[in-house]
Structures are given as structure tokens and as C-alpha cells.
Design an enzyme around this catalytic site. Structure first.
Site, short mmCIF file in Angstrom:
data_model
loop_
_atom_site.label_atom_id
_atom_site.label_comp_id
_atom_site.label_asym_id
_atom_site.label_seq_id
_atom_site.Cartn_x
_atom_site.Cartn_y
_atom_site.Cartn_z
N VAL A 194 0.82 -1.21 0.00
CA VAL A 194 0.00 0.00 0.00
C VAL A 194 0.85 1.26 0.00
O VAL A 194 0.45 2.29 -0.56
CB VAL A 194 -0.98 -0.02 1.19
CG1 VAL A 194 -0.26 0.21 2.51
CG2 VAL A 194 -2.09 1.00 0.98
N ASP A 195 2.04 1.22 0.60
CA ASP A 195 2.92 2.38 0.61
C ASP A 195 3.19 2.90 -0.81
O ASP A 195 3.37 4.10 -1.03
CB ASP A 195 4.28 2.05 1.24
CG ASP A 195 4.19 1.26 2.52
OD1 ASP A 195 3.28 0.41 2.64
OD2 ASP A 195 5.07 1.44 3.39
N ALA A 196 3.21 1.98 -1.78
CA ALA A 196 3.56 2.33 -3.15
C ALA A 196 2.60 3.36 -3.74
O ALA A 196 2.98 4.14 -4.63
CB ALA A 196 3.57 1.08 -4.03
#
Length: 687
Positions: free
Chosen positions: A148-150
Site C-alpha cells: 500500500v505504501d507504493a
């Protein structure tokens, strides 16, 4: 054991302080000056203790630098800009692993390079990030963002490059990658449509573990994409609905101290403040309020509690920022999180949040709901009885029927239905102690009794620019009709304005308005024209991609004033702006008040954080007259435009400055590089 005891005592003391603080300070935001002071304190500590060249250009260093750029935007401190430029130069505006990397963690630096390009216009700033993103856009795979950080590391730069290059291929590829992560990765995708939260990656599906910072990355990404994309992007509504659903969920998970803890659904697992996730959520909620995507009444209390909680609990007296959970992938990573835990990305997120909160500070009081009319304005064959109401309990209402603008002290206090027996423009405003005044609601009631409509007045000579005073004859072709006119900007009616009895002498710049009326007939439309007397033809002309053009105002403006100009676009659509700034602008972010001929063929204006769509179309080669009413003290402005032979139209009312300033002294004009071959001319620039 001694260390654990010290940590516990620090946390216990901080918790007690926050509890006491919350009793009297969580109810409202600090002043804007206090918020900017906190931003400066935190960023000064970081820059003074870390050289620009020592910060890496992978995701964590890049997130800090984005925060540094936001600190510059908020405070205007040029040292912060120089720091970012030194960092970018130290890394040669490059990406880790080169121009073919598909790793979003290495693309995050591109957002900083884009920000610097937007300020400098130096195309080489974007060489590496553009080449890298293009390689992904032109590829067939859309399965790169597997955590999800991406979303935060890559989506903002995809969106920005699409706008810079005027190409929808970037946003199309961005959605393809995003949608795979959201709906397909690991089977169901990382976004839980029931919880309205994101799993960090596929290994956390079906675990009920929702990491605070992971969700903050997604929330920040959505806010930035919504800020950048045009509202007619085919996937705008998907991003917006997801953002709003997350916001509604998040405010239910905020803790009493203002923070969101590491494990969102199980906060007792690590029951200590956590600054990085809280900063990301604060950024998103504050941006949503500023952009009109979220209700201030619903979400401002959460922003206030979060910001005040972080300042009271996590910001040390010397500017050190604590309670930042270190690098990791889940709530248990880098625990315990303590008063002395910090990291570059946590500082960056805090600075980003501060920039958005500062924008809220001067507008943090909830406005009264605008009045509504029943029945609404329109054409009627008989007199109407109009009820005026507001949904804000206890608010008072004032209204006018003479074309003037009501306020807390002007207009008739509403006490019962208003009877309208002739064509009338009804205006109303609502107000209440402890709230900001509502917007003014305006509607025209055309009452027709079957005798036809009076012909609109004509002016001879017509409006324009003249070197000397003019004597203007006002007439109508309807025999026996009377005429009323105004020269103070108000709208004439059967009962408002001066009765016309002979030519009107105009010796200074004036807007003349007139209407005609006759018993048994419908009132005419209002004719309006501006006469500019003794003005020098002050003008600016720009062509596609030739940069910004500036012209000094005839005097520095620090209060409320009216600015006017005529603008002629060579094409429709094109992308051109005319605006006001403090000093000559070199980027759009430097212009406080902006009117634009937009890329979809409409005239619009900038409200605080973005352009607001209108239905006012423009044509190539046609000259439009603009009027800006500017309040420098309040940092607000209203924009009106008059097409040739038409009536004045409202583009925007009481819009917030894009950039906060204390004075205005320069006209600015720019014709964007695309489409090629376009020009924009602004003439009769006054003052």
C-alpha cells in the site's frame, strides 16, 4: 529495566499533559502564526542537524523533502527551498536503480523533482523521472504496486507528469496500477470495502490488521491525486468516493489524545501516540476540508484534535519530533515507539500536514448554511410569496430586493414570507454568533402579467476606454417605458436606482447599469457597460511556452480594491491565466488571484487549493471584460466576467488566495506551452 521505566514515565507524563491540554485547547486550532512557528521549529531542527547531501533519495528521504517543500510553501522561508535544491543536485535529479526502475520506493523522489520544476521551469529537472515513468506507461504490465505504501510513492508523480505533459496516458496507467492493487492483488485486493481500510500487502489479507501508516500512505496519495487531476478524469469519482469513505471511517478510530495508534482496529496492542500515521491522516482530512471534498463541520474537530495533540505531545521544545514509528511493515515494527523516536519520513509527513492545517487556520470557523428560497427564482405569471430559510439552527437572515448585497447590518431582517409582485432580484444572507456568515443567495423572480417584455436599454456611446469624460444617452424602444440606472455597481429595479431624465455624465471609470419597466409588461433585462476614463492602455501578451509576463500595478494594494482587465484568447480551448501577485511570479504557485481560460473551453478561477469548474464557455478571438473584487486582508477575491454584448457573469465568490500575501503589486500573465501556437492578450489592466 531502567530504560523501559524511563520510557514509561515519559509516556505517562506526556499522556497526562495531553489530557489536561485537551480539556481546553482541542476545541480550536491555534492561530496561523502559531502553526507556522511550529512548522519552522520542526524543520529548522531537522535541517540544522542533517545536511541535505546526507539524506538519501529513496522513499524515506523523498518523503521528508516533500515535507520540506511544503514548509517552504507555508512559510516562504527560502532556506527550505535552497535545502531541497541542494538535495536534488547532490543526487543529480536521479532515481535509485536508474531510469527503468519499476519500484515505487525509488520513484518517490520524482515528486520533489516535479515540485522544483514547477518553481524553476528547468526542464532537465524532469529528465530522469519522466523517462522512468514513461517506460512504465508504455509497458503492458500493471502489477507493480504490491504494497500500500507504493500508492503514495508513485501516484502523485504519475498524476503531475500527466498534467505537465498534457497527456491522459499517465493517469490511465496510474489507475490501472492502482485498481490492481485495490481490487485484485492477492484475490480481493488490498482495499476492504466493508472496513474502508487497506491491508499493507497481500500477506495481511483476512488478518484484521490495518496498519496506521500504511493507510495514511493511501489517504495522502488519494488527496494528492484528487488535487492534481481534472474533475472530468474518468476515474476521479472512484478516487473521491474512496477518499471520502476512508475519511468517514478514520474519524471513528481517532483516540482521545488526538492520535491514531499503530493498529487501527486494535489500538490497545500498542497504546502509545504515533506521529507518522497521524500526520498523514491530518494532511488528508485538512486537504479535504480546504478543497471542499469534506465537510468542515464533520471533519474539522478531528483535524484540530490531531494537530493540537501532536504539537502538545510529540514536538519537543527544540523542534525535535518524537513518537514516530520507525521503518517497517506493520503495527509491531520498530516498537516501542517513544517520545524520542523519530525518522525523516515522519518529519516530512508532519510538515505536509502543517501546510494544510495552516491553510485552515484563518477559515476554521464553520460558516452558517446559505439561505434557500421557496419557491426558487424563475418566471411566473402572478405575484409570488417567498419563504427564506437556513438549516443552521438559531441563525438570523437579512434580505434585499433592491439589488444591494445584504450583510449582518444591511438589509431587512427576515420575519416572514416576502411578497414579490414585480420582477425582482432577491438576495439573502444568514448569520449567527460563533459562525462565519453564510454565502449570499441570489435569485431573480420575473413576474409576467401578459403584456410582453420591455426592451432592454441601450447606451450611446457604448462602454469602452475613453481619454475624456463621456455623456451617455440611455434609451429603450418600448414606448412609454421608464428607465432606472445606477453607477455604484448595484442592480437597478423598478424601485432602486436613479430615474433617467437626461444624459448621464461619466467623468471617471464607472460601471453603468440600467433597466426599463412599464405597467402591464415584464421588466427588461439589465444592461451593463463599463466606461474607463483616462486610462493608459496597459497590456500584456503571452504566447505558448514563452513564460510568465509581469506588469506592476499603478500602486501597491493592501486593502479591498477592484481590478479590471480585458482578455482575448487566440484559441478555444487553450490554457492561459491572468492574475495578481506580490512580485513577479515565476510559477503558478506565486499568483494569489487567478482567472483562467481553461483547457476544456471554460473560464474559471482558483479557490485556495484548486480551480472550480464553471459553465462559462469562451470563444477564440473574443474579448472578455473581467472584474476582480479583492480583499487583501482576508486573502479572498471574487471574479466576474462580461462577454461582448452580454451581462456580467459570476465566475467565483470569495475565493481564497492560492498563495497568502499581505499586499499585491503585480499583474501576471502566462500562456501554457500546450496547445502550441496560442496567444493570450490582457489589456486595460487597472490598477
Amino acid at each position: 529495566m531502567y530504560l523501559r521505566s524511563r520510557v514509561f514515565r515519559h509516556w505517562l507524563l506526556a499522556s497526562a499533559l495531553v489530557f489536561v491540554f485537551s480539556l481546553h485547547a482541542f476545541a480550536q486550532l491555534p492561530s496561523k502564526a502559531a502553526i507556522l512557528s511550529t512548522i519552522s521549529s520542526v524543520n529548522n531542527y531537522w535541517t540544522q542537524n542533517n545536511s541535505a547531501g546526507s539524506i538519501n533519495n529513496t522513499w524515506d528521504g523523498a518523503v521528508y523533502m516533500i515535507g520540506d517543500m511544503d514548509a517552504y510553501a507555508a512559510t516562504g522561508n527560502s532556506n527550505y527551498l535552497s535545502y531541497a535544491q541542494a538535495w536534488a543536485s547532490a543526487h543529480s535529479y536521479s532515481l535509485v536503480n536508474g531510469n527503468t526502475t519499476r519500484d515505487a520506493n525509488y520513484q518517490a523522489a520524482g515528486e520533489v523533482y516535479v515540485r522544483l520544476y514547477q518553481l524553476s521551469g528547468t526542464a532537465s529537472d524532469l529528465t530522469n523521472i519522466t523517462a522512468d515513468v514513461k517506460s512504465i506507461v508504455n509497458s503492458s504490465s500493471s502489477k507493480d504496486w504490491t504494497w500500500v505504501d507504493a500508492l503514495n510513492m508513485a501516484m502523485p508523480v504519475f498524476a503531475e507528469l500527466g498534467q505537465i505533459n498534457n497527456s491522459t496516458t499517465y493517469s490511465a496507467k496510474m489507475f490501472s496500477e492502482y485498481n490492481y492493487t485495490k481490487t485484485s492483488l492477492g484475490g480481493p485486493g488490498l482495499y476492504n470495502t466493508t472496513e474502508h481500510l487497506w491491508s499493507r500487502d497481500a500477506t495481511f489479507l483476512n488478518t484484521n490488521i490495518y496498519w496506521s501508516r500504511g493507510n495514511a500512505w493511501a489517504f495522502v496519495a488519494l488527496a494528492k491525486v484528487l488535487e492534481t487531476l481534472p474533475t472530468n478524469d474518468p476515474h476521479y469519482s472512484d478516487y473521491l468516493s474512496t477518499f471520502q469513505a476512508m475519511a468517514a471511517k478514520l474519524i471513528t478510530l481517532q483516540q482521545s489524545d488526538g492520535f491514531w495508534y499503530a493498529n487501527l482496529l486494535n489500538p490497545s496492542q500498542y497504546p502509545t501516540p504515533e506521529t507518522s500515521g497521524t500526520s498523514g491522516f491530518t494532511y488528508g482530512l485538512a486537504w479535504g476540508i480546504n478543497a471542499g471534498a469534506l465537510s468542515s463541520a464533520t471533519y474539522l474537530p478531528a483535524v484540530t484534535k490531531a494537530w493540537n495533540g501532536m504539537v502538545a505531545t510529540a514536538v519537543h521544545s527544540n523542534g525535535f519530533l518524537g513518537y514516530v514509528q520507525g521503518q517497517g511493515t506493520q503495527p509491531s515494527s520498530s516498537q516501542p515507539t517513544t517520545y524520542n523516536s523519530t525518522a525523516d519520513f515522519g518529519v516530512g509527513l508532519f510538515l505536509e500536514a502543517g501546510n494544510q492545517v495552516a491553510k485552515l487556520a484563518s477559515a476554521s470557523i464553520t460558516p452558517v448554511a446559505a439561505p434557500t428560497f421557496n419557491p426558487g427564482g424563475g418566471s411566473y405569471s402572478s405575484a409570488q410569496t417567498v419563504t427564506i430559510s437556513t438549516t443552521t439552527s438559531g441563525a438570523s437572515i437579512r434580505y434585499t430586493t433592491d439589488g444591494s448585497t445584504p450583510s449582518e447590518t444591511a438589509g431587512t431582517i427576515y420575519s416572514g414570507p416576502v411578497s414579490i409582485s414585480a420582477t425582482t432580484t432577491l438576495k439573502a444572507l444568514a448569520y449567527e454568533s460563533g459562525f462565519t456568515d453564510s454565502a449570499v443567495t441570489s435569485a431573480t423572480y420575473t413576474i409576467s402579467t401578459g403584456g410582453g417584455t420591455v426592451a432592454a436599454p441601450t447606451f450611446n456611446p457604448g462602454g469602452g476606454t475613453f481619454s475624456s469624460a463621456q455623456t451617455v444617452t440611455v434609451s429603450t424602444t418600448t414606448s412609454g417605458a421608464s428607465i432606472r440606472y445606477t453607477t455604484d455597481g448595484s442592480t437597478p429595479s423598478e424601485t432602486a436606482g436613479t430615474i433617467y431624465s437626461g444624459p448621464v455624465s461619466i467623468s471617471s471609470t464607472t460601471t453603468l447599469k440600467a433597466m426599463a419597466y412599464k405597467t402591464g409588461m415584464t421588466d427588461s433585462a439589465v444592461t451593463s457597460a463599463t466606461y474607463t476614463i483616462g486610462a493608459v492602455n496597459r497590456s500584456l501578451t503571452g504566447s505558448s511556452g514563452d513564460g510568465f509576463h509581469a506588469l506592476a500595478l499603478t500602486s501597491v494594494q493592501t486593502g479591498t480594491f477592484t481590478a479590471t482587465f480585458d482578455a482575448t484568447p487566440s484559441a478555444s480551448p487553450e490554457n492561459a491565466v491572468v492574475g495578481l501577485s506580490k512580485g513577479a511570479a515565476t510559477a503558478y504557485t506565486g499568483i494569489a488571484c487567478i482567472a483562467r481560460f481553461n483547457p476544456t473551453g471554460q473560464i474559471d478561477a482558483y479557490n485556495g487549493t484548486g480551480y472550480v469548474a464553471t459553465t462559462i464557455n469562451y470563444s477564440a478571438g473574443v474579448t472578455y471584460h473581467f472584474r476582480l473584487v479583492v480583499n487583501v486582508v482576508a486573502n479572498t477575491y471574487s471574479v466576474y466576467v462580461t462577454p461582448p454584448g452580454g451581462s456580467e457573469l459570476t465566475v467565483g465568490l470569495n475565493y481564497a488566495f492560492r498563495t497568502a500575501v499581505t499586499s499585491l503589486d503585480t499583474w501576471n500573465l502566462d500562456e501554457n506551452a500546450t496547445p502550441a501556437g496560442c496567444t493570450i492578450t490582457a489589456s486595460n489592466l487597472t490598477p
